[in-house]
Write a protein that holds these residues in place. Structure first.
Motif, PDB file in Angstrom:
ATOM      1  N   VAL A 155       0.864  -1.179   0.000  1.00  0.00           N
ATOM      2  CA  VAL A 155       0.000   0.000   0.000  1.00  0.00           C
ATOM      3  C   VAL A 155       0.897   1.224   0.000  1.00  0.00           C
ATOM      4  O   VAL A 155       1.699   1.408   0.926  1.00  0.00           O
ATOM      5  CB  VAL A 155      -0.938   0.027   1.219  1.00  0.00           C
ATOM      6  N   LEU A 156       0.779   2.035  -1.049  1.00  0.00           N
ATOM      7  CA  LEU A 156       1.605   3.236  -1.171  1.00  0.00           C
ATOM      8  C   LEU A 156       0.760   4.471  -0.903  1.00  0.00           C
ATOM      9  O   LEU A 156      -0.233   4.713  -1.595  1.00  0.00           O
ATOM     10  CB  LEU A 156       2.191   3.352  -2.585  1.00  0.00           C
ATOM     11  N   VAL A 157       1.172   5.251   0.087  1.00  0.00           N
ATOM     12  CA  VAL A 157       0.518   6.533   0.344  1.00  0.00           C
ATOM     13  C   VAL A 157       1.499   7.696   0.206  1.00  0.00           C
ATOM     14  O   VAL A 157       1.107   8.852   0.306  1.00  0.00           O
ATOM     15  CB  VAL A 157      -0.141   6.558   1.734  1.00  0.00           C
ATOM     16  N   GLN A 158       2.785   7.379   0.001  1.00  0.00           N
ATOM     17  CA  GLN A 158       3.804   8.390  -0.249  1.00  0.00           C
ATOM     18  C   GLN A 158       4.662   7.957  -1.431  1.00  0.00           C
ATOM     19  O   GLN A 158       4.573   6.824  -1.914  1.00  0.00           O
ATOM     20  CB  GLN A 158       4.666   8.617   1.002  1.00  0.00           C
ATOM     21  N   ASP A 159       5.488   8.866  -1.909  1.00  0.00           N
ATOM     22  CA  ASP A 159       6.275   8.630  -3.107  1.00  0.00           C
ATOM     23  C   ASP A 159       7.399   7.614  -2.846  1.00  0.00           C
ATOM     24  O   ASP A 159       7.987   7.574  -1.760  1.00  0.00           O
ATOM     25  CB  ASP A 159       6.907   9.933  -3.593  1.00  0.00           C
ATOM     26  N   VAL A 160       7.699   6.827  -3.889  1.00  0.00           N
ATOM     27  CA  VAL A 160       8.845   5.918  -3.859  1.00  0.00           C
ATOM     28  C   VAL A 160       9.942   6.538  -4.711  1.00  0.00           C
ATOM     29  O   VAL A 160       9.785   6.660  -5.926  1.00  0.00           O
ATOM     30  CB  VAL A 160       8.485   4.524  -4.388  1.00  0.00           C
ATOM     31  N   PRO A 161      11.059   6.949  -4.124  1.00  0.00           N
ATOM     32  CA  PRO A 161      12.102   7.608  -4.914  1.00  0.00           C
ATOM     33  C   PRO A 161      12.660   6.714  -6.012  1.00  0.00           C
ATOM     34  O   PRO A 161      12.631   5.479  -5.913  1.00  0.00           O
ATOM     35  CB  PRO A 161      13.184   7.929  -3.867  1.00  0.00           C
ATOM     36  N   SER A 162      13.177   7.339  -7.033  1.00  0.00           N
ATOM     37  CA  SER A 162      13.857   6.612  -8.098  1.00  0.00           C
ATOM     38  C   SER A 162      14.899   5.668  -7.506  1.00  0.00           C
ATOM     39  O   SER A 162      15.589   6.010  -6.540  1.00  0.00           O
ATOM     40  CB  SER A 162      14.546   7.600  -9.040  1.00  0.00           C
ATOM     41  N   PHE A 163      14.981   4.457  -8.077  1.00  0.00           N
ATOM     42  CA  PHE A 163      15.987   3.432  -7.760  1.00  0.00           C
ATOM     43  C   PHE A 163      15.714   2.656  -6.476  1.00  0.00           C
ATOM     44  O   PHE A 163      16.442   1.716  -6.165  1.00  0.00           O
ATOM     45  CB  PHE A 163      17.397   4.039  -7.674  1.00  0.00           C
ATOM     46  N   VAL A 164      14.681   3.014  -5.716  1.00  0.00           N
ATOM     47  CA  VAL A 164      14.457   2.437  -4.394  1.00  0.00           C
ATOM     48  C   VAL A 164      13.474   1.257  -4.474  1.00  0.00           C
ATOM     49  O   VAL A 164      12.522   1.282  -5.243  1.00  0.00           O
ATOM     50  CB  VAL A 164      13.930   3.512  -3.424  1.00  0.00           C
ATOM     51  N   ILE A 165      13.721   0.229  -3.664  1.00  0.00           N
ATOM     52  CA  ILE A 165      12.772  -0.862  -3.456  1.00  0.00           C
ATOM     53  C   ILE A 165      11.931  -0.527  -2.230  1.00  0.00           C
ATOM     54  O   ILE A 165      12.458  -0.142  -1.181  1.00  0.00           O
ATOM     55  CB  ILE A 165      13.505  -2.198  -3.222  1.00  0.00           C
TER      56      ILE A 165
END
Length: 263
Positions: free
Chosen positions: A172-182
């Motif tokens: 469940v994503l409620v915030q951003d996932v930075p580039s390159f990150v798992i």
């Protein structure tokens, strides 16, 4: 000559390239444009002001170009634009945009979109992404190039998923996932850099090492986000061109984030 099955319903106003295949019981609306080499398989519905590029394959029972699931939508002629060579599997739904956010939903090129995926109004998907089955995007989500989203994952509206990021299944994503990150979990938390994905895509060992160091500054150093960004920029600027480019892409994402990043 276009290969349209006798049971398909294609509006005379639709614009289909000469070699487009339309399967049994498919429906193509009047404001649809379809590029060369695209296959629209059985029972699929392509509607709305929708443009499909070349070489796409749309699976059975997909619904592409439907009206937004937004209570503010009042029938405006908003659009969906899909690029080239995308695979969109069965029962996927992709909706047009809303006038509150530019009136456009877009999907780029060479994306692999598995069954039961939902891409809502005003989403923007880049190139070479992978959506596992039943990944669900709420409205206004941005997914950058080469991102991978695991099955059964739900993404809150306005979230951004950066280039080369990877989101684990049932997250469940409620915030951003930075580039390159798992990232993974409910609520999703970071688990490091997508090292294997970067190696497969030709990133140098130095660039990967730099991104791992940037990750430690973001998540392991105790620094505030602003403090970490200053240090990340400093060593990125001192690195070789490939290091600078990778670190710069991460910083650009962090600077553009409005919902905050997964922590």
């Amino acid at each position: 000559m276009t290969n349209i099955h006798s049971t398909a319903v294609v509006d005379p106003k639709a614009q289909l390239a000469a070699d487009v295949v339309v399967g049994p019981y498919a429906i193509v609306g009047p404001n649809v444009t379809v590029g060369a080499g695209t296959q629209i398989l059985a029972h699929t519905v392509i509607d709305g002001h929708t443009t499909l590029g070349e070489g796409n394959k749309i699976g059975p029972f997909a619904s592409v170009g439907g009206v937004p699931q937004d209570m503010k939508y009042a029938g405006e002629p908003t659009r969906l634009v899909i690029g080239d060579r995308n695979t969109i599997r069965e029962f996927t739904t992709i909706h047009t945009g809303t006038v509150q956010d530019g009136g456009l939903t877009s999907v780029g090129n060479d994306n692999w979109i598995m069954a039961y995926v939902h891409i809502a109004h005003d989403c923007h998907v880049g190139n070479h992404t992978v959506f596992s089955s039943n990944a669900q995007l709420a409205g206004h989500v941005h997914v950058d190039d080469w991102a991978i989203i695991g099955g059964m994952t739900g993404v809150h509206q306005f979230v951004r998923i950066g280039a080369h990021a990877m989101v684990g299944g049932a997250s469940v994503l409620v915030q951003d996932v930075p580039s390159f990150v798992i990232a993974s979990g409910d609520r999703a938390v970071p688990y490091g850099i997508n090292v294997e994905g970067l190696r497969r895509r030709g990133f140098s060992a130095d660039a990967i090492t730099a991104l791992r160091h940037a990750y430690k500054l973001l998540y392991k150093s105790g620094l505030t986000l602003d403090e970490a960004k200053v240090q990340i920029e400093a060593f990125g600027n001192a690195g070789a061109p490939d290091v600078f480019e990778a670190v710069r892409a991460l910083l650009d994402f962090l600077n553009a984030s409005t919902r905050g990043i997964v922590r």
